[in-house]
Design a protein around this motif. Structure first.
Motif, PDB file in Angstrom:
ATOM      1  N   MET A  15       0.806  -1.220   0.000  1.00 35.83           N
ATOM      2  CA  MET A  15       0.000   0.000   0.000  1.00 35.83           C
ATOM      3  C   MET A  15       0.842   1.275   0.000  1.00 35.83           C
TER       4      MET A  15
ATOM      5  N   GLY B  70       2.958  -1.063  -3.898  1.00 36.94           N
ATOM      6  CA  GLY B  70       1.796  -0.199  -3.952  1.00 36.94           C
ATOM      7  C   GLY B  70       1.703   0.386  -5.340  1.00 36.94           C
ATOM      8  N   THR B  71       0.630   1.101  -5.589  1.00 36.01           N
ATOM      9  CA  THR B  71       0.435   1.692  -6.909  1.00 36.01           C
ATOM     10  C   THR B  71       0.701   3.191  -6.917  1.00 36.01           C
TER      11      THR B  71
ATOM     12  N   GLU C  64      -3.208   4.637  -3.845  1.00 38.55           N
ATOM     13  CA  GLU C  64      -4.079   4.026  -2.840  1.00 38.55           C
ATOM     14  C   GLU C  64      -4.898   5.047  -2.054  1.00 38.55           C
TER      15      GLU C  64
ATOM     16  N   PRO D  59      -7.738   5.524  -5.434  1.00 36.95           N
ATOM     17  CA  PRO D  59      -7.644   4.063  -5.318  1.00 36.95           C
ATOM     18  C   PRO D  59      -8.296   3.339  -6.495  1.00 36.95           C
TER      19      PRO D  59
ATOM     20  N   ASP E 124      -4.646  -2.099  -7.006  1.00 37.72           N
ATOM     21  CA  ASP E 124      -4.076  -2.173  -5.663  1.00 37.72           C
ATOM     22  C   ASP E 124      -3.987  -3.618  -5.185  1.00 37.72           C
TER      23      ASP E 124
ATOM     24  N   ALA F 114      -3.878  -4.287   3.607  1.00 35.79           N
ATOM     25  CA  ALA F 114      -4.173  -5.003   2.365  1.00 35.79           C
ATOM     26  C   ALA F 114      -5.078  -6.206   2.644  1.00 35.79           C
TER      27      ALA F 114
ATOM     28  N   TYR G 117      -7.511  -7.953  -0.285  1.00 43.32           N
ATOM     29  CA  TYR G 117      -6.560  -8.091  -1.382  1.00 43.32           C
ATOM     30  C   TYR G 117      -5.841  -9.439  -1.385  1.00 43.32           C
TER      31      TYR G 117
END
Length: 172
Positions: free
Chosen positions: A40, A64-65, A68, A72, A77, A108, A113
């Protein structure tokens, strides 16, 4: 290390990552090999800068992207988190590390996730010589039950409520 344990740092208060960073640095200074996996999170942080001072004694990776919090995308994610879990699994089971930190893995996990009980399964499968530290709000009751140490950070007062934003070197 002869005996490793499972530690969980959770709760709504500040300090979970900071505690894990301190443990990682202490372990590396003692000659232990550390893998620090951040879920994250993406981008430069003070902990990554500090870890560079330890050379190859601390290996840190982010999964992470970058969006988030601001934008998001649950699927992106989740994919990043699953890649992180695969890397963490290799670090725990592969024999190259004494200490493995899964920073924000509880978040997460609580967002769905991971497969149900993936963190619990990893904790139960880890070799007894590996110290596993899992941080983040919302740790599952099952993970806390199998952990050897659980610390819950509780917010009593925070300057964020007065409009103070995260500060480089203090909060990130």
């Amino acid at each position: 290390m002869k005996q490793g344990y499972v530690q969980v740092y959770t709760g709504d208060g500040k300090g979970k990552t900071t505690a894990a960073v301190g443990l990682a640095m202490r372990a590396a200074a003692a000659g232990l090999r550390v893998y620090f996996c951040q879920f994250m999170k993406y981008g430069p942080t003070g902990e990554l800068d500090a870890f560079r001072l330890f050379g190859d004694r601390i290996v840190a990776e982010q999964f992470g992207t970058g969006g988030e919090l601001s934008a998001p995308d649950p699927e992106d994610d989740a994919q990043a988190a699953r890649r992180g879990l695969a890397a963490a699994r290799e670090a725990v089971l592969g024999g190259a590390f004494d200490v493995v930190v899964l920073d924000e893995a509880n978040v997460a996990d609580s967002l769905g996730y991971f497969e149900p009980d993936a963190l619990v399964d990893l904790a139960l499968e880890r070799p007894e010589t590996v110290e596993l530290v899992v941080t983040g709000r919302g740790a599952s009751g099952t993970l806390m039950a199998v952990a050897d140490l659980v610390t819950e950070m509780r917010e009593v007062k925070h300057y964020y409520e007065e409009g103070v934003i995260a500060r480089r070197g203090i909060e990130f």
